[in-house]
Design a protein around this motif. Sequence first.
Motif, PDB file in Angstrom:
ATOM      1  N   SER A  41      -3.118 -52.396  14.339  1.00  9.38           N
ATOM      2  CA  SER A  41      -3.873 -51.251  13.817  1.00  9.38           C
ATOM      3  C   SER A  41      -3.013 -50.026  13.586  1.00  9.38           C
ATOM      4  CB  SER A  41      -4.998 -50.873  14.788  1.00  9.38           C
ATOM      5  OG  SER A  41      -4.443 -50.227  15.928  1.00  9.38           O
ATOM      6  N   GLY A  42      -1.779 -50.062  14.085  1.00  7.27           N
ATOM      7  CA  GLY A  42      -0.915 -48.896  13.944  1.00  7.27           C
ATOM      8  C   GLY A  42      -1.201 -47.801  14.958  1.00  7.27           C
ATOM      9  N   LYS A  43      -2.114 -48.075  15.907  1.00 15.94           N
ATOM     10  CA  LYS A  43      -2.453 -47.080  16.924  1.00 15.94           C
ATOM     11  C   LYS A  43      -1.534 -47.208  18.131  1.00 15.94           C
ATOM     12  CE  LYS A  43      -7.321 -46.372  15.922  1.00 15.94           C
ATOM     13  NZ  LYS A  43      -8.639 -46.162  16.537  1.00 15.94           N
ATOM     14  N   SER A  44      -0.954 -46.093  18.547  1.00 16.36           N
ATOM     15  CA  SER A  44      -0.111 -46.054  19.729  1.00 16.36           C
ATOM     16  C   SER A  44      -0.976 -45.590  20.903  1.00 16.36           C
ATOM     17  CB  SER A  44       1.057 -45.091  19.494  1.00 16.36           C
ATOM     18  OG  SER A  44       1.917 -45.101  20.601  1.00 16.36           O
ATOM     19  N   LEU A  45      -1.448 -46.566  21.678  1.00 17.58           N
ATOM     20  CA  LEU A  45      -2.357 -46.283  22.788  1.00 17.58           C
ATOM     21  C   LEU A  45      -1.753 -46.780  24.087  1.00 17.58           C
ATOM     22  CD1 LEU A  45      -5.627 -47.560  21.051  1.00 17.58           C
ATOM     23  CD2 LEU A  45      -4.957 -45.172  21.382  1.00 17.58           C
TER      24      LEU A  45
ATOM     25  N   ASP B 142      -9.555 -46.192  22.915  1.00 17.89           N
ATOM     26  CA  ASP B 142      -9.450 -44.968  22.131  1.00 17.89           C
ATOM     27  C   ASP B 142     -10.704 -44.141  22.384  1.00 17.89           C
ATOM     28  OD1 ASP B 142     -11.449 -46.149  20.581  1.00 17.89           O
ATOM     29  OD2 ASP B 142     -10.184 -46.433  18.819  1.00 17.89           O
ATOM     30  N   ASP B 143     -10.953 -43.155  21.569  1.00 21.63           N
ATOM     31  CA  ASP B 143     -12.106 -42.271  21.779  1.00 21.63           C
ATOM     32  C   ASP B 143     -13.448 -42.994  21.688  1.00 21.63           C
ATOM     33  OD1 ASP B 143     -10.403 -40.135  22.129  1.00 21.63           O
ATOM     34  OD2 ASP B 143     -10.521 -39.492  20.035  1.00 21.63           O
ATOM     35  N   GLU B 144     -13.458 -44.139  21.037  1.00 18.76           N
ATOM     36  CA  GLU B 144     -14.698 -44.888  20.865  1.00 18.76           C
ATOM     37  C   GLU B 144     -14.927 -45.937  21.941  1.00 18.76           C
ATOM     38  OE1 GLU B 144     -15.090 -46.305  16.863  1.00 18.76           O
ATOM     39  OE2 GLU B 144     -14.334 -44.425  16.051  1.00 18.76           O
ATOM     40  N   GLY B 145     -13.927 -46.183  22.798  1.00 16.29           N
ATOM     41  CA  GLY B 145     -14.084 -47.160  23.864  1.00 16.29           C
ATOM     42  C   GLY B 145     -12.946 -48.157  23.890  1.00 16.29           C
ATOM     43  N   PRO B 146     -13.137 -49.294  24.582  1.00 17.85           N
ATOM     44  CA  PRO B 146     -12.078 -50.300  24.667  1.00 17.85           C
ATOM     45  C   PRO B 146     -11.614 -50.712  23.269  1.00 17.85           C
ATOM     46  CG  PRO B 146     -13.842 -50.824  26.178  1.00 17.85           C
ATOM     47  CD  PRO B 146     -14.323 -49.674  25.332  1.00 17.85           C
ATOM     48  N   PHE B 147     -10.288 -50.872  23.128  1.00 20.15           N
ATOM     49  CA  PHE B 147      -9.721 -51.164  21.811  1.00 20.15           C
ATOM     50  C   PHE B 147      -9.034 -52.522  21.765  1.00 20.15           C
ATOM     51  CE2 PHE B 147      -6.717 -50.781  18.321  1.00 20.15           C
ATOM     52  CZ  PHE B 147      -7.553 -50.305  17.319  1.00 20.15           C
TER      53      PHE B 147
END
Length: 78
Positions: free
Chosen positions: A23-27, A44-49
Amino acid sequence: MSEPSASSPAPTVCMGALALRYSGKSLPVQVLRSAAGHYIGTKDDEGPFSRESVEYFPTYEAAQHALDNHVWTQRAYP
């Protein structure tokens, strides 16, 4: 409790490899919980990713120990 000294190593923050790759997200990885048990994953801000660990752990403490000591297995695919 004393402050860490300047020579103390900073805690290592590991990023979720699957979250980044797909996804390109650095979490940051952290201990999360699902109906199946505790696991190492990202949110993320919406919950488990992403679920990053192959393993499920019976307790939060067991999962945190695995995360802290780098004794968990990275999943290859989401």
